[in-house]
Design an enzyme around this catalytic site. Structure first.
Site, PDB file in Angstrom:
ATOM      1  N   GLY A 285       3.322   2.242  -2.095  1.00 51.30           N
ATOM      2  CA  GLY A 285       2.252   2.003  -1.125  1.00 51.30           C
ATOM      3  C   GLY A 285       2.090   0.531  -0.823  1.00 51.30           C
ATOM      4  O   GLY A 285       0.977   0.003  -0.774  1.00 51.30           O
TER       5      GLY A 285
ATOM      6  N   SER B 267       2.977  -1.147   1.951  1.00 49.57           N
ATOM      7  CA  SER B 267       2.958  -1.554   3.352  1.00 49.57           C
ATOM      8  C   SER B 267       1.597  -2.101   3.773  1.00 49.57           C
ATOM      9  O   SER B 267       1.488  -2.765   4.801  1.00 49.57           O
ATOM     10  CB  SER B 267       3.341  -0.366   4.247  1.00 49.57           C
ATOM     11  OG  SER B 267       2.520   0.752   3.965  1.00 49.57           O
TER      12      SER B 267
ATOM     13  N   VAL C 156       5.556   9.496  -2.210  1.00 45.87           N
ATOM     14  CA  VAL C 156       5.587   9.561  -3.679  1.00 45.87           C
ATOM     15  C   VAL C 156       5.268  10.950  -4.213  1.00 45.87           C
ATOM     16  O   VAL C 156       5.603  11.272  -5.352  1.00 45.87           O
ATOM     17  CB  VAL C 156       4.646   8.507  -4.334  1.00 45.87           C
ATOM     18  CG1 VAL C 156       5.110   7.096  -4.026  1.00 45.87           C
ATOM     19  CG2 VAL C 156       3.199   8.738  -3.937  1.00 45.87           C
TER      20      VAL C 156
ATOM     21  N   TYR D 229     -10.834  12.459  -5.940  1.00 46.54           N
ATOM     22  CA  TYR D 229     -10.323  11.083  -6.134  1.00 46.54           C
ATOM     23  C   TYR D 229     -10.702  10.549  -7.525  1.00 46.54           C
ATOM     24  O   TYR D 229      -9.867   9.997  -8.250  1.00 46.54           O
ATOM     25  CB  TYR D 229     -10.898  10.199  -5.028  1.00 46.54           C
ATOM     26  CG  TYR D 229     -10.488   8.749  -5.076  1.00 46.54           C
ATOM     27  CD1 TYR D 229      -9.232   8.342  -4.621  1.00 46.54           C
ATOM     28  CD2 TYR D 229     -11.359   7.771  -5.558  1.00 46.54           C
ATOM     29  CE1 TYR D 229      -8.852   7.001  -4.651  1.00 46.54           C
ATOM     30  CE2 TYR D 229     -10.997   6.432  -5.586  1.00 46.54           C
ATOM     31  CZ  TYR D 229      -9.745   6.061  -5.123  1.00 46.54           C
ATOM     32  OH  TYR D 229      -9.382   4.724  -5.150  1.00 46.54           O
TER      33      TYR D 229
ATOM     34  N   LYS E 162      -8.305   9.227 -10.672  1.00 48.51           N
ATOM     35  CA  LYS E 162      -8.361   7.848 -11.178  1.00 48.51           C
ATOM     36  C   LYS E 162      -8.733   7.814 -12.666  1.00 48.51           C
ATOM     37  O   LYS E 162      -8.270   6.958 -13.402  1.00 48.51           O
ATOM     38  CB  LYS E 162      -9.326   7.019 -10.319  1.00 48.51           C
ATOM     39  CG  LYS E 162      -8.831   6.824  -8.875  1.00 48.51           C
ATOM     40  CD  LYS E 162      -7.484   6.119  -8.834  1.00 48.51           C
ATOM     41  CE  LYS E 162      -6.888   5.984  -7.462  1.00 48.51           C
ATOM     42  NZ  LYS E 162      -5.563   5.331  -7.461  1.00 48.51           N
TER      43      LYS E 162
END
Ligand code: NAP
Length: 247
Positions: free
Chosen positions: A12, A14, A64, A155, A159
């Site tokens: 990631g 970019s 990914v 999320y 994490k």
């Protein structure tokens, strides 16, 4: 601080935090593989930036979440630079909804990228990192994994999951001298934060003792420190960079 002769793969890379990490690792002399999923133009800009700074970089496309694409990415990086010494698992997404409105699809998508992607990338790089002896696995988590956050059950779960993963891989790498650590940023000024409504951002800001959102650079400097060989006695740690937020 030198990263000469170190090959780093940043997922990631970019945009946002990953972009900042890739650029700084390149500025410090690393050979950098710049992973992206769809933002090809931006990934090439990152490669140009690193080469203009005197470094070496290649763009590598892969989702990914897809193991076959990740295996192909590994081969490309290997062909360009040889073994991978440092993997930064940074790619991540949000699909925010109150739990009562969250579908199984919303849940699965975030799991597939934020945890499945970490599994896939670590799986293909694990042996290289182990053999490097001074190899580094760096996982980008979040303060949300420590605190939970309204509308982010999927999320936050991914994490928090990185904490157990990081500490376990740290144990499994330790006898070879390689390390695994987790960086847990607070709220950082990237596209991800831009998607959060202003009234929610105001509420978050009230909980940040340093009274500002993080700049990408605040996170990047910690990742660069871990990537270098001099961080060799730090492993299994969760490093909060969150402006002093409690958890
Ligand atoms: P961002 O600006 O939205 O950038 C996300 C990056 O991840 C993009 O380069 C994107 O590439 C890439 N990506 C997304 N899905 C991918 C996939 N399936 N395969 C490969 N690449 C993929 O996000 P950010 O704010 O920089 O966040 C980076 C990491 O930091 C994430 O893990 C996030 O959870 C974590 N974090 C962010 C904050 C924050 O406040 N921003 C706080 C704590 C933690 P494409 O555009 O090519 O898809």
């Amino acid at each position: 601080m030198s990263l000469e002769n170190r090959t780093c793969l940043v997922t990631g890379a970019s945009k946002g935090i990953g972009r900042g990490i890739a650029e700084e690792l390149g500025e410090h002399g690393a050979d950098v593989a710049v992973n992206y999923r769809s933002s090809e133009e931006e990934a090439y800009e990152v490669v140009d930036y690193i080469e203009d700074a005197g470094g070496t970089a290649v763009p590598v496309q892969a989702d990914v979440a897809k193991i076959d694409e990740v295996e192909g990415m590994y081969e490309e990086v290997h062909d360009a630079f040889g073994n991978i010494d440092v993997l930064v698992n940074n790619a991540g997404i949000t699909v925010d909804k109150k739990f009562e409105n969250m579908t199984r699809e919303d849940w699965d998508r975030v799991m597939q990228v934020n945890l499945g992607g970490v599994f896939n990338c670590t799986k293909v790089c694990f042996e290289d990192i182990r053999q490097a002896h001074e190899g580094r696995l760096i996982n980008i988590s979040s303060v949300v994994g420590q605190q939970g956050n309204y509308g982010q059950a999927n999320y936050a779960t991914t994490k928090s999951g990185l904490f157990g993963f990081t500490r376990t891989i740290a144990l499994e790498l330790a006898h070879e001298g390689s390390t695994a650590n987790c960086v847990a940023p607070g709220f950082v000024k990237t596209d991800m934060l831009a998607d959060v409504p202003d009234r929610v951002k105001e509420g978050i800001l009230e909980r940040i003792p340093l009274d500002r959102f993080a700049e990408v650079e605040d996170i990047v400097s910690m990742v660069t420190f871990i990537a270098q060989k001099q961080s060799s006695y730090m492993t299994g740690q969760i490093l909060g960079i969150n402006g002093g937020m409690e958890w």
